[in-house]
Design a protein around this motif. Sequence first.
Motif, PDB file in Angstrom:
ATOM      1  N   GLU A 478       0.811  -1.222   0.000  1.00  0.00           N
ATOM      2  CA  GLU A 478       0.000   0.000   0.000  1.00  0.00           C
ATOM      3  C   GLU A 478       0.843   1.269   0.000  1.00  0.00           C
ATOM      4  OE1 GLU A 478      -1.604   1.368   4.062  1.00  0.00           O
ATOM      5  OE2 GLU A 478      -1.869  -0.796   4.149  1.00  0.00           O
ATOM      6  N   TYR A 584      -7.749  -3.315  -0.933  1.00  0.00           N
ATOM      7  CA  TYR A 584      -8.277  -2.432   0.104  1.00  0.00           C
ATOM      8  C   TYR A 584      -7.281  -2.349   1.262  1.00  0.00           C
ATOM      9  CZ  TYR A 584     -12.634  -2.947  -2.455  1.00  0.00           C
ATOM     10  OH  TYR A 584     -13.571  -2.946  -3.446  1.00  0.00           O
ATOM     11  N   ARG A 599     -10.180   1.924  -0.606  1.00  0.00           N
ATOM     12  CA  ARG A 599      -9.362   1.446  -1.722  1.00  0.00           C
ATOM     13  C   ARG A 599      -7.875   1.681  -1.457  1.00  0.00           C
ATOM     14  NH1 ARG A 599     -11.933  -0.306  -6.095  1.00  0.00           N
ATOM     15  NH2 ARG A 599     -14.098   0.351  -6.475  1.00  0.00           N
ATOM     16  N   ASN A 600      -7.067   0.721  -1.856  1.00  0.00           N
ATOM     17  CA  ASN A 600      -5.615   0.838  -1.847  1.00  0.00           C
ATOM     18  C   ASN A 600      -5.197   1.340  -3.226  1.00  0.00           C
ATOM     19  OD1 ASN A 600      -2.837   0.507  -1.812  1.00  0.00           O
ATOM     20  ND2 ASN A 600      -2.906  -1.735  -1.721  1.00  0.00           N
ATOM     21  N   SER A 601      -4.807   2.576  -3.307  1.00  0.00           N
ATOM     22  CA  SER A 601      -4.517   3.195  -4.610  1.00  0.00           C
ATOM     23  C   SER A 601      -3.307   2.574  -5.293  1.00  0.00           C
ATOM     24  CB  SER A 601      -4.300   4.705  -4.439  1.00  0.00           C
ATOM     25  OG  SER A 601      -3.182   4.951  -3.583  1.00  0.00           O
ATOM     26  N   ARG A 602      -2.468   1.844  -4.555  1.00  0.00           N
ATOM     27  CA  ARG A 602      -1.271   1.235  -5.146  1.00  0.00           C
ATOM     28  C   ARG A 602      -1.542  -0.162  -5.706  1.00  0.00           C
ATOM     29  NH1 ARG A 602       3.212   4.393  -4.130  1.00  0.00           N
ATOM     30  NH2 ARG A 602       2.491   6.394  -3.303  1.00  0.00           N
ATOM     31  N   TRP A 603      -2.735  -0.671  -5.476  1.00  0.00           N
ATOM     32  CA  TRP A 603      -3.098  -1.980  -6.036  1.00  0.00           C
ATOM     33  C   TRP A 603      -3.407  -1.840  -7.519  1.00  0.00           C
ATOM     34  CZ3 TRP A 603      -8.031  -3.370  -7.985  1.00  0.00           C
ATOM     35  CH2 TRP A 603      -8.202  -4.726  -8.291  1.00  0.00           C
ATOM     36  N   LYS A 604      -2.854  -2.744  -8.314  1.00  0.00           N
ATOM     37  CA  LYS A 604      -3.059  -2.695  -9.754  1.00  0.00           C
ATOM     38  C   LYS A 604      -3.934  -3.862 -10.200  1.00  0.00           C
ATOM     39  CE  LYS A 604       1.507  -0.638 -10.547  1.00  0.00           C
ATOM     40  NZ  LYS A 604       2.838  -0.814 -11.205  1.00  0.00           N
ATOM     41  N   ASP A 616     -16.280   0.879  -3.272  1.00  0.00           N
ATOM     42  CA  ASP A 616     -15.282   1.886  -2.887  1.00  0.00           C
ATOM     43  C   ASP A 616     -14.887   1.728  -1.426  1.00  0.00           C
ATOM     44  OD1 ASP A 616     -15.171   3.149  -5.375  1.00  0.00           O
ATOM     45  OD2 ASP A 616     -16.853   4.475  -4.896  1.00  0.00           O
TER      46      ASP A 616
END
Length: 931
Positions: A478, A584, A599-604, A616
């Motif tokens: 994360e 997440y 949400r985990n913005s670094r998850w792709k 969300d």
Amino acid sequence: MTILPDPAASQALLIGVHGYESLPALPAVERNLAGLTRAFTDRDLWGLPPSHCTALSQPSSAQDVLDTLNRVAPRATDTLVVYYAGHGLIDPYSEELYLALPGSDQERLYSALPFDWVRRAVLDPRIGARHKVVILDCCYSGRALVGGMSGSPQVQVADHALIDGTSLMAASAKTRKALSPPGEEYTAFTGELITALTEGIADGPPLLDMQTLYRHLYTELAAKARPLPQQRNRNTGGLIALARNRAHPDNRPQPPSEPSPPPALPAPSAPPVPALDSSPAPEPASAPDTESVAEPVFEPVPEPVSGPAPEPQQAAAEPASEPQGPASDPAPSPDRTPDTPVRTRVIAVVSAALLVAGVSTTFALLNGAQGESDGKAEGSGTKAAYNAAVGHVLKQGGRKGGMLKFGSAAADADSWDPQRTYFTHVANFARYYTRQLVTYDPKAKGAELTPDLATSKAKITNDRKTYTYTLRKGVAWEDGSPLTSEDIKYGIERSWARDVLSGGPDYLQQALDPDGTYRGPYKDTSAKGLSAITTPDPQTIVFKLPRPDSDFEHMLATVAASPVKKSEDTKAKYGLRPFSSGPYKFRSYEPGESLELVRNSRWKPSSDPIREARPDRITVSVVDHPDAVDVGLIKGDFDLALSGAGLGSQATAKALADSELHKNLDTPRTGWVRYAAFPQTVKPMQNEHCRKAVVYAADHRNLQTAFGGTVAGGDLAPNMLPPGIKGADPAFDPYGVLKNGGRPNLTKARAELEKCGRPAGFSTKIAVRNRPAEIDAAESLRSALAKIGIAAKVDQLDQVRAPDIVGRPSEVKKRGYGIVLAGWKADFPSGRNFWQFLVDSRQRPPSGNSNVAEIDSPALDKLLDNAAAEPDPGKAAEAGEEITHRVANGAYYLPFVYEKYVSWRGPRLTDVHVSDAYGGYDYVQLGVGRA
């Protein structure tokens, strides 16, 4: 509203026993009384007059305690606090909690004080206190919560009329010991309580009420890997305050020139709030109890699933000499489910007469509710219908966005730390923020493994003992840092640190380090770490097993194999805020109250072929009572219940009878089989014909009814291996259970009695936990056996003590239990995992035994070994199937039902389907649309 009780109208009785004639001394207890006295009489905190705080140290007898209580209690018109610290003892027959006195020991319980006597004295209607608090710091103190603060029915009436609120707090679960750490001033629980009262709670409210204190103590003790407290509140009991919060800005010391604040006013009167009747009868129009029960009431019993039991937790309120081990549940069954509900899943408690003569209206609804879908079709649907998510994907392709809302009763998780959880529903939920090398394919019909963090399933070499994986590109934590093979290795290594991280399964330890030579990453700080795992580069991880194990990839699919970033590991506190490798991450968490994921913005998404990450936000709200979850589901406050307990009896009956509500119900299989075992050490159960007579005589229809019918109970089980496991054959019907529609075959039963040399029958005992559905099943079996001359006496065991009793072969033989009712579920969907602890003759320990039938078969042992060494899943499943046939031919077990439960799916949910791997909905596929 929380108001500090009037000290002039309140009383506290502090009882402590630190010295014993026959039990270990507890010197810290004497200091407990002094510390609590200072806290309660501190004018800046509560300000009880010294004469209103009675410390009773080393009471000479039960009469001494009760006389003192009867002298102190009538003086309280606002709040009465009763505290006890010392040893706790359990009656081996009645399972009651006893408070040890100086001359007490386990063999002379008459010299101890039954807690029920204290309960009755506190709830005496002649006592005028509007608020009553009981605090217990002793071993097994959670036993006190079995009766709560309700008392007898007569006392309850007076209780409702006179008592505004009651609160009971216990230092440990009812199967756990408390703790008195050596070298510390106080016992573990009371020390944290005194610290909270005297130093305050940062960011806490102005007044320290019982609910605030409980949440704080739970968090602090969990962080230190110490026994976890329990609490039960009735009515406004959670709002009873014991002190001003010294850490709150409003309560900081004032300049000397300012006058002292006036004493707090007495709490205003409040109308009585009737308690919710927890029986299956229709609910009266009244407000529910506010019973908050956190960690412990993962019991009854937080039962780990199949597998050897971990070592018990270290002694408590006893002097501690060794580090604490993992929490113990030395259970064979009756049940080992990690998701055992707080209340029974069945719709009603039926008497033996009902089982024989007929069923109630509710049972008729359950047995006949088939609705618009039978769950046998495949594909997807767009319209909600009964069982639409069983064998289907309902509303596939839902939108992104929205908030997914889970409701949970009394507690949230055994731990959100992936290496510490044993609950299936927690492992299912944890996949929102954890990932594994392999997992279960959401698109497969059964529980098929598929790559997750890895690019493919393992490359297996070296005679099936070496497993090599390559990680996907673009997988990040994360904080944006890359997830590496070292992170996976470190996460798995944490499972060895049982002195710090209690709980969780131990399959990986058994497979990779069967001799137990590795000490875990906190003690072994070498660069090498666990030698069975190597990481040649950041993208490659290699596992080297000492011997082949066909279930190893299933073990890697559990959340115990999740990666953990070493720099973010907070050890025992990790479950309060795990670091995310999934879509997440934790935004906020209040143990026993609420959890929010965002949400985990670094998850792709490109790096994750499994998780759709549609919502969300994801929230978990903990409410006080299971019925409150049901109400919230039907009202739309929640989309799903977090646990797999299913709807309660009243909500199920309501939903089944309403065509609009009915379409939101599913009846998933849990993976459990309910059955009876025949211990062969108890005559005449060593004779297979005597066992077969019982199997043929059983009335499977009545047994199914006892567990809740075809809907809430389960499908008739013709053999032991449940559907959803490779090698299971639900059509294998060696005793004609399905062919005869569940009816007994008395002709064959009598013929088997002739063959076993007991044509007139015989006598035996049935051991069963004191749960209504199981008692009903035992009574049904007893009634059926009587028809062929078998006289069976039903012996009800307390559900806490039952695993200790039936898990000890010597105790089973001593008590003459020829029939033991039980339940079993595999930890992962393989036949070998299901069977190994039920039939392996080499795994029959003197305690914690799961092979209750005492099977000793070299042929079955060899089949288990063959399944372990077989790399082909199909051939390994064939070995499991052959075991099923051999076990059936030997009549070692009598299967009742493949368990099901009634589950509510919120009308807003999309992409809903039941997964065999989790015994319920696949959480990570869910989306939230419009109702």
